[in-house]
Design a protein around this motif. Sequence first.
Motif, PDB file in Angstrom:
ATOM      1  N   LYS A   1       7.279 -12.875   7.171  1.00  0.00           N
ATOM      2  CA  LYS A   1       7.455 -12.293   8.499  1.00  0.00           C
ATOM      3  C   LYS A   1       7.090 -10.808   8.406  1.00  0.00           C
ATOM      4  CE  LYS A   1       9.439 -16.057  10.210  1.00  0.00           C
ATOM      5  NZ  LYS A   1       8.726 -16.952  11.152  1.00  0.00           N
ATOM      6  N   ILE A   2       6.307 -10.335   9.346  1.00  0.00           N
ATOM      7  CA  ILE A   2       5.880  -8.939   9.371  1.00  0.00           C
ATOM      8  C   ILE A   2       6.776  -8.186  10.348  1.00  0.00           C
ATOM      9  CG2 ILE A   2       3.950  -7.365   9.684  1.00  0.00           C
ATOM     10  CD1 ILE A   2       3.575  -9.537   7.491  1.00  0.00           C
ATOM     11  N   ARG A   3       7.650  -7.356   9.807  1.00  0.00           N
ATOM     12  CA  ARG A   3       8.642  -6.669  10.639  1.00  0.00           C
ATOM     13  C   ARG A   3       8.349  -5.177  10.767  1.00  0.00           C
ATOM     14  NH1 ARG A   3      12.565 -10.217  12.000  1.00  0.00           N
ATOM     15  NH2 ARG A   3      12.705 -12.118  10.747  1.00  0.00           N
ATOM     16  N   PHE A   4       7.073  -4.850  10.755  1.00  0.00           N
ATOM     17  CA  PHE A   4       6.645  -3.486  11.059  1.00  0.00           C
ATOM     18  C   PHE A   4       5.398  -3.586  11.929  1.00  0.00           C
ATOM     19  CE2 PHE A   4       4.535  -4.752   7.142  1.00  0.00           C
ATOM     20  CZ  PHE A   4       3.227  -4.339   7.332  1.00  0.00           C
TER      21      PHE A   4
ATOM     22  N   SER B   1       3.746 -13.878  11.493  1.00  0.00           N
ATOM     23  CA  SER B   1       4.231 -14.905  10.589  1.00  0.00           C
ATOM     24  C   SER B   1       3.051 -15.610   9.941  1.00  0.00           C
ATOM     25  CB  SER B   1       5.087 -15.912  11.361  1.00  0.00           C
ATOM     26  OG  SER B   1       5.626 -16.885  10.510  1.00  0.00           O
ATOM     27  N   ALA B   2       3.219 -16.007   8.661  1.00  0.00           N
ATOM     28  CA  ALA B   2       2.128 -16.701   7.975  1.00  0.00           C
ATOM     29  C   ALA B   2       2.646 -17.421   6.737  1.00  0.00           C
ATOM     30  CB  ALA B   2       1.028 -15.726   7.582  1.00  0.00           C
ATOM     31  N   HIS B   3       1.889 -18.433   6.318  1.00  0.00           N
ATOM     32  CA  HIS B   3       2.126 -19.106   5.039  1.00  0.00           C
ATOM     33  C   HIS B   3       1.488 -18.253   3.942  1.00  0.00           C
ATOM     34  CE1 HIS B   3       0.803 -22.094   1.911  1.00  0.00           C
ATOM     35  NE2 HIS B   3       2.083 -22.418   2.020  1.00  0.00           N
ATOM     36  N   VAL B   4       2.183 -18.076   2.808  1.00  0.00           N
ATOM     37  CA  VAL B   4       1.632 -17.191   1.768  1.00  0.00           C
ATOM     38  C   VAL B   4       1.314 -17.889   0.455  1.00  0.00           C
ATOM     39  CG1 VAL B   4       2.520 -15.012   2.662  1.00  0.00           C
ATOM     40  CG2 VAL B   4       3.978 -16.389   1.179  1.00  0.00           C
ATOM     41  N   TYR B   5       2.041 -18.949   0.101  1.00  0.00           N
ATOM     42  CA  TYR B   5       1.634 -19.690  -1.097  1.00  0.00           C
ATOM     43  C   TYR B   5       2.319 -21.047  -1.142  1.00  0.00           C
ATOM     44  CZ  TYR B   5       5.969 -18.882  -3.847  1.00  0.00           C
ATOM     45  OH  TYR B   5       7.256 -18.867  -4.304  1.00  0.00           O
ATOM     46  N   GLY B   6       1.762 -21.949  -1.969  1.00  0.00           N
ATOM     47  CA  GLY B   6       2.392 -23.218  -2.267  1.00  0.00           C
ATOM     48  C   GLY B   6       2.332 -24.220  -1.133  1.00  0.00           C
ATOM     49  N   ALA B   7       3.263 -25.159  -1.159  1.00  0.00           N
ATOM     50  CA  ALA B   7       3.326 -26.218  -0.159  1.00  0.00           C
ATOM     51  C   ALA B   7       3.629 -25.636   1.218  1.00  0.00           C
ATOM     52  CB  ALA B   7       4.396 -27.235  -0.548  1.00  0.00           C
TER      53      ALA B   7
END
Length: 387
Positions: free
Chosen positions: A152-155, A162-168
């Motif tokens: 989550k980008i809170r700045f 919001s985004a998926h960053v790694y793995g499943a």
Amino acid sequence: MNKLTVNQQAEEKLRKGLFLLEKKDFPHLSLTNQCVEVRNAAGKFLGTAYLSAQNKGIGWLISHERITADAAFFRGLFAQAKDRRSAYRQAAHTSAYRLFNQDGDGFGGFTVDLYNDFALFSWYNEFVYAIKEEILTAFRDVFPEVAGAYEKIRFKGLAYESAHVYGAEAPDTFIVLENGVRYQVFLNDGLMTGIFLDQHDVRASLVDGLAAGKSLLNLFSYTAAFSAAAAMGGARQTVSVDLAKRSRELSEAHFRANGLALDQHQFVVMEAFDYFRYAKRHHLQYDVIVLDPPSFARNKKQTFSVAKDYHRLIREALEILSPQGLLIVSTNAANLSKSKFKEEIEKGFAGLGHRYLAEYGLPADFVYNKKDRSSNYLKVFTIKVDK
């Protein structure tokens, strides 16, 4: 590494264990988004910090030693954080909790939450976002059991929240457990997830029967997690009120996840003060009323500030509270001390008899800096009203 000279006031704060660097102490600061050596006016080394503006402060002290914020450094922090939460890892009835909590775990500016097998990183400034690969590498080394992660980008400044960053990848919605209650959550849809994890202990009191056999009104209800907890704890009726239209759909999902029939549980899309007027017109009363407003809110009719207006909520709630009823009053305003919050509460009671039955701060997984009062931002009281 650049050097940052601090004034005596800021030096005293750092020595006392307050790690947040405040803008008022650096009125002419030109450095940003970098690590710095912190020194006092005499040139004495005080520690390593980084500079990056966020919703509070302009940076954080991260060590009283000379360190490099690399993967090895974060591996050490994550290992300590994991050890502190061993009780949560072993809990059979809770699968969602905080894994890393800013300065409480040694590094202000980001948090990590666990939802079943998925981690959620919240970045609060540009600097931590810029070094996120080092952080993610260290995290994967210490938490190999985590299947995948989101952020989550809170700045301000990026084009997404919001985004998926790694793995499943997680399902769009899925169920987590807390105190044996099932809640529907989502990790990749805006900044919210469907539940505020810092209210574990308050919801536990409802699951344990605080509202058993009683009617409960939940104002500013978001997804009505308090209401679901109360229903699972035997509440005979709940009414959940929130201004957001989506709140109804998300709230009903928690109830359905627990096999709760909806005939005694109502979800109302309405502003809180409008609902007070509605309830009084219809002669409604409730045995338990939950007040958990945002710190500040503005709509077409009015503005609301916890620091200045909470007493109004108390007064309105008392008018529709059953005799010998309970109020659960809550705020997450970090800039409002517990004593000031209680002053605002007492102003609302205006001399009416009442007793404080329970007090809650952050739960154990939300490790906070015990030397910084604002780090333990959550303040909740359960109050028995004598009327």
